[in-house]
Design a protein around this motif. Structure first.
Motif, PDB file in Angstrom:
ATOM      1  N   HIS A   1       0.826  -1.183   0.000  1.00  0.00           N
ATOM      2  CA  HIS A   1       0.000   0.000   0.000  1.00  0.00           C
ATOM      3  C   HIS A   1       0.870   1.246   0.000  1.00  0.00           C
ATOM      4  O   HIS A   1       1.884   1.321   0.669  1.00  0.00           O
ATOM      5  N   ALA A   2       0.417   2.279  -0.710  1.00  0.00           N
ATOM      6  CA  ALA A   2       1.166   3.528  -0.725  1.00  0.00           C
ATOM      7  C   ALA A   2       1.140   4.197   0.635  1.00  0.00           C
ATOM      8  O   ALA A   2       2.054   4.882   1.021  1.00  0.00           O
ATOM      9  N   GLN A   3       0.054   3.989   1.395  1.00  0.00           N
ATOM     10  CA  GLN A   3      -0.071   4.609   2.709  1.00  0.00           C
ATOM     11  C   GLN A   3      -0.966   3.730   3.563  1.00  0.00           C
ATOM     12  O   GLN A   3      -2.082   3.429   3.176  1.00  0.00           O
ATOM     13  N   SER A   4      -0.484   3.252   4.712  1.00  0.00           N
ATOM     14  CA  SER A   4      -1.370   2.505   5.588  1.00  0.00           C
ATOM     15  C   SER A   4      -2.086   3.487   6.492  1.00  0.00           C
ATOM     16  O   SER A   4      -1.550   4.529   6.816  1.00  0.00           O
ATOM     17  N   ASN A   5      -3.280   3.140   6.909  1.00  0.00           N
ATOM     18  CA  ASN A   5      -4.042   4.107   7.678  1.00  0.00           C
ATOM     19  C   ASN A   5      -3.904   3.902   9.169  1.00  0.00           C
ATOM     20  O   ASN A   5      -3.796   4.840   9.923  1.00  0.00           O
ATOM     21  N   ILE A   6      -3.921   2.690   9.618  1.00  0.00           N
ATOM     22  CA  ILE A   6      -3.818   2.428  11.044  1.00  0.00           C
ATOM     23  C   ILE A   6      -2.955   1.197  11.233  1.00  0.00           C
ATOM     24  O   ILE A   6      -3.141   0.197  10.574  1.00  0.00           O
ATOM     25  N   ASP A   7      -1.982   1.301  12.115  1.00  0.00           N
ATOM     26  CA  ASP A   7      -1.123   0.176  12.426  1.00  0.00           C
ATOM     27  C   ASP A   7      -1.495  -0.364  13.789  1.00  0.00           C
ATOM     28  O   ASP A   7      -1.903   0.374  14.672  1.00  0.00           O
ATOM     29  N   GLN A   8      -1.336  -1.668  13.965  1.00  0.00           N
ATOM     30  CA  GLN A   8      -1.609  -2.298  15.241  1.00  0.00           C
ATOM     31  C   GLN A   8      -0.342  -2.971  15.750  1.00  0.00           C
ATOM     32  O   GLN A   8       0.391  -3.586  14.993  1.00  0.00           O
ATOM     33  N   TYR A   9      -0.104  -2.833  17.043  1.00  0.00           N
ATOM     34  CA  TYR A   9       1.071  -3.416  17.663  1.00  0.00           C
ATOM     35  C   TYR A   9       0.644  -4.109  18.947  1.00  0.00           C
ATOM     36  O   TYR A   9      -0.300  -3.701  19.600  1.00  0.00           O
ATOM     37  N   CYS A  10       1.359  -5.133  19.316  1.00  0.00           N
ATOM     38  CA  CYS A  10       1.210  -5.714  20.647  1.00  0.00           C
ATOM     39  C   CYS A  10       2.542  -5.516  21.347  1.00  0.00           C
ATOM     40  O   CYS A  10       3.546  -6.093  20.953  1.00  0.00           O
ATOM     41  N   ILE A  11       2.557  -4.670  22.355  1.00  0.00           N
ATOM     42  CA  ILE A  11       3.799  -4.349  23.049  1.00  0.00           C
ATOM     43  C   ILE A  11       4.179  -5.525  23.943  1.00  0.00           C
ATOM     44  O   ILE A  11       3.436  -5.917  24.833  1.00  0.00           O
ATOM     45  N   GLY A  12       5.332  -6.091  23.674  1.00  0.00           N
ATOM     46  CA  GLY A  12       5.803  -7.223  24.463  1.00  0.00           C
ATOM     47  C   GLY A  12       5.561  -8.549  23.770  1.00  0.00           C
ATOM     48  O   GLY A  12       5.832  -9.601  24.322  1.00  0.00           O
ATOM     49  N   ALA A  13       5.040  -8.539  22.558  1.00  0.00           N
ATOM     50  CA  ALA A  13       4.838  -9.768  21.786  1.00  0.00           C
ATOM     51  C   ALA A  13       5.078  -9.445  20.325  1.00  0.00           C
ATOM     52  O   ALA A  13       5.033  -8.295  19.916  1.00  0.00           O
ATOM     53  N   GLU A  14       5.345 -10.444  19.524  1.00  0.00           N
ATOM     54  CA  GLU A  14       5.637 -10.221  18.116  1.00  0.00           C
ATOM     55  C   GLU A  14       4.343 -10.130  17.319  1.00  0.00           C
ATOM     56  O   GLU A  14       3.799 -11.124  16.880  1.00  0.00           O
ATOM     57  N   MET A  15       3.810  -8.937  17.191  1.00  0.00           N
ATOM     58  CA  MET A  15       2.619  -8.757  16.378  1.00  0.00           C
ATOM     59  C   MET A  15       2.663  -7.396  15.710  1.00  0.00           C
ATOM     60  O   MET A  15       2.909  -6.393  16.354  1.00  0.00           O
ATOM     61  N   PHE A  16       2.488  -7.372  14.418  1.00  0.00           N
ATOM     62  CA  PHE A  16       2.392  -6.109  13.683  1.00  0.00           C
ATOM     63  C   PHE A  16       1.419  -6.318  12.540  1.00  0.00           C
ATOM     64  O   PHE A  16       1.547  -7.273  11.791  1.00  0.00           O
TER      65      PHE A  16
ATOM     66  N   GLY B   1     -22.897  13.436   5.300  1.00  0.00           N
ATOM     67  CA  GLY B   1     -21.811  14.402   5.194  1.00  0.00           C
ATOM     68  C   GLY B   1     -20.505  13.911   5.783  1.00  0.00           C
ATOM     69  O   GLY B   1     -19.640  14.709   6.151  1.00  0.00           O
ATOM     70  N   LEU B   2     -20.344  12.573   5.855  1.00  0.00           N
ATOM     71  CA  LEU B   2     -19.135  11.992   6.438  1.00  0.00           C
ATOM     72  C   LEU B   2     -18.348  11.223   5.390  1.00  0.00           C
ATOM     73  O   LEU B   2     -18.917  10.566   4.527  1.00  0.00           O
ATOM     74  N   ARG B   3     -17.030  11.316   5.488  1.00  0.00           N
ATOM     75  CA  ARG B   3     -16.125  10.474   4.710  1.00  0.00           C
ATOM     76  C   ARG B   3     -15.339   9.654   5.715  1.00  0.00           C
ATOM     77  O   ARG B   3     -14.636  10.206   6.573  1.00  0.00           O
ATOM     78  N   LEU B   4     -15.482   8.337   5.641  1.00  0.00           N
ATOM     79  CA  LEU B   4     -14.971   7.457   6.678  1.00  0.00           C
ATOM     80  C   LEU B   4     -13.896   6.531   6.148  1.00  0.00           C
ATOM     81  O   LEU B   4     -13.931   6.126   4.994  1.00  0.00           O
ATOM     82  N   HIS B   5     -12.976   6.181   7.025  1.00  0.00           N
ATOM     83  CA  HIS B   5     -12.055   5.103   6.707  1.00  0.00           C
ATOM     84  C   HIS B   5     -12.697   3.793   7.137  1.00  0.00           C
ATOM     85  O   HIS B   5     -13.203   3.664   8.252  1.00  0.00           O
ATOM     86  N   VAL B   6     -12.713   2.808   6.241  1.00  0.00           N
ATOM     87  CA  VAL B   6     -13.363   1.519   6.499  1.00  0.00           C
ATOM     88  C   VAL B   6     -12.345   0.402   6.291  1.00  0.00           C
ATOM     89  O   VAL B   6     -11.884   0.176   5.177  1.00  0.00           O
ATOM     90  N   SER B   7     -11.972  -0.283   7.362  1.00  0.00           N
ATOM     91  CA  SER B   7     -11.095  -1.443   7.261  1.00  0.00           C
ATOM     92  C   SER B   7     -11.363  -2.357   8.442  1.00  0.00           C
ATOM     93  O   SER B   7     -11.358  -1.905   9.588  1.00  0.00           O
ATOM     94  N   ASP B   8     -11.600  -3.630   8.173  1.00  0.00           N
ATOM     95  CA  ASP B   8     -11.881  -4.569   9.247  1.00  0.00           C
ATOM     96  C   ASP B   8     -10.637  -4.975  10.022  1.00  0.00           C
ATOM     97  O   ASP B   8     -10.721  -5.760  10.974  1.00  0.00           O
ATOM     98  N   LYS B   9      -9.475  -4.455   9.644  1.00  0.00           N
ATOM     99  CA  LYS B   9      -8.265  -4.647  10.456  1.00  0.00           C
ATOM    100  C   LYS B   9      -8.183  -3.588  11.556  1.00  0.00           C
ATOM    101  O   LYS B   9      -7.283  -3.632  12.382  1.00  0.00           O
ATOM    102  N   ASN B  10      -9.109  -2.640  11.534  1.00  0.00           N
ATOM    103  CA  ASN B  10      -9.150  -1.599  12.547  1.00  0.00           C
ATOM    104  C   ASN B  10     -10.226  -1.911  13.576  1.00  0.00           C
ATOM    105  O   ASN B  10     -11.077  -2.783  13.366  1.00  0.00           O
ATOM    106  N   SER B  11     -10.232  -1.172  14.658  1.00  0.00           N
ATOM    107  CA  SER B  11     -11.191  -1.414  15.731  1.00  0.00           C
ATOM    108  C   SER B  11     -12.418  -0.525  15.632  1.00  0.00           C
ATOM    109  O   SER B  11     -13.374  -0.715  16.387  1.00  0.00           O
ATOM    110  N   ALA B  12     -12.411   0.460  14.720  1.00  0.00           N
ATOM    111  CA  ALA B  12     -13.522   1.405  14.629  1.00  0.00           C
ATOM    112  C   ALA B  12     -13.514   2.068  13.255  1.00  0.00           C
ATOM    113  O   ALA B  12     -12.579   1.889  12.466  1.00  0.00           O
ATOM    114  N   LEU B  13     -14.555   2.852  12.976  1.00  0.00           N
ATOM    115  CA  LEU B  13     -14.597   3.707  11.786  1.00  0.00           C
ATOM    116  C   LEU B  13     -13.966   5.044  12.138  1.00  0.00           C
ATOM    117  O   LEU B  13     -14.336   5.670  13.134  1.00  0.00           O
TER     118      LEU B  13
END
Length: 240
Positions: A8-23, A169-181
């Motif tokens: 992807h040219a730009q990721s919108n939201i990254d997820q990390y688990c601090i103290g474990a190997e997850m990205f 009147g909303l423009r939303l980011h939609v990705s099921d890898k995220n926790s919210a809109l």
């Protein structure tokens, strides 16, 4: 922690688990909530840069939520047990989950009343260091001593919507890898016409829609419901 290469040219939201190997590098897509029925695939478009985001100049300031501090000792090598999500504009570093037996879980069971860390709380500073969300994640990962976290609870609003066929009147980011809109842009003049009580404060960029009618679902499912239902209640989280 090394970041995997992304197509992807730009990721919108990254997820990390601090103290474990997850990205997880989330996909980049957005949708516009219109007045007519739309299915998810036809309403989602790719975005590649944050410069396309527009904020209505009429926005008012949300009430400020008191900050609180969390002190954690990592000197014995235990995991923080904290899952983190960072926003596209790098202003939000949010706690979205906890790992069992982690230091943050221990903190929550023994901390002073009112200083428990909850899901969707924001990490504002690490040991007094104010920076972008990804830089805060790096500070969390590299520190092996005393961690002093400056935290913030979100302002939580329940907004009753009665569209009557109008656009939101909303423009939303939609990705099921995220926790919210996530709200990317908003026309508050248009949005306020759909608010049933007419008393809600305007929305702003980086506000997050976490539930519809009191139910937390996948972002794509919430997005679909917002496009197909005329009346619903949005649970919105805002940060200072």
């Amino acid at each position: 922690m090394n970041e995997p290469e992304s197509s992807h040219a730009q990721s919108n939201i990254d997820q990390y688990c601090i103290g474990a190997e997850m990205f997880i590098a989330a996909t980049t897509a957005c949708g516009c909530c219109g007045g007519e029925d739309q299915n998810h695939s036809s309403a989602v478009e790719a975005i590649t840069e944050t410069s396309s985001v527009f904020q209505d100049p009429s926005l008012t300031t949300m009430p400020k939520v008191p900050e609180f501090t969390v002190t954690i000792d990592r000197s014995k090598g235990a995991s923080l047990g904290m899952e983190i999500e960072t926003s596209l504009d790098q202003t939000l570093c949010l706690v979205i989950g906890f790992r069992a037996h982690g230091l943050l879980e221990r903190w929550n069971t023994s901390c002073p009343s009112g200083r428990e860390v909850k899901r969707f709380d924001r990490v504002m500073k690490v040991n007094g260091y104010l920076a972008t969300a990804k830089e805060l994640v790096s500070k969390l990962e590299e520190n092996t001593g005393i961690l002093i976290l400056t935290m913030e609870h979100p302002v939580i609003r329940e907004i009753m919507i009665n569209r009557q066929g109008r656009k939101l009147g909303l423009r939303l980011h939609v990705s099921d890898k995220n926790s919210a809109l996530s709200i990317l842009s908003v026309d508050n003049a248009e949005f306020m016409l759909t608010v049933d009580s007419g008393k809600s404060q305007p929305l702003t960029i980086s506000d997050r829609i976490v539930a519809i009618n009191g139910v937390t679902k996948k972002p794509s499912e919430m997005f679909k419901e917002m496009n197909t239902e005329d009346q619903f209640i949005m649970t919105v989280h805002s940060y200072t």
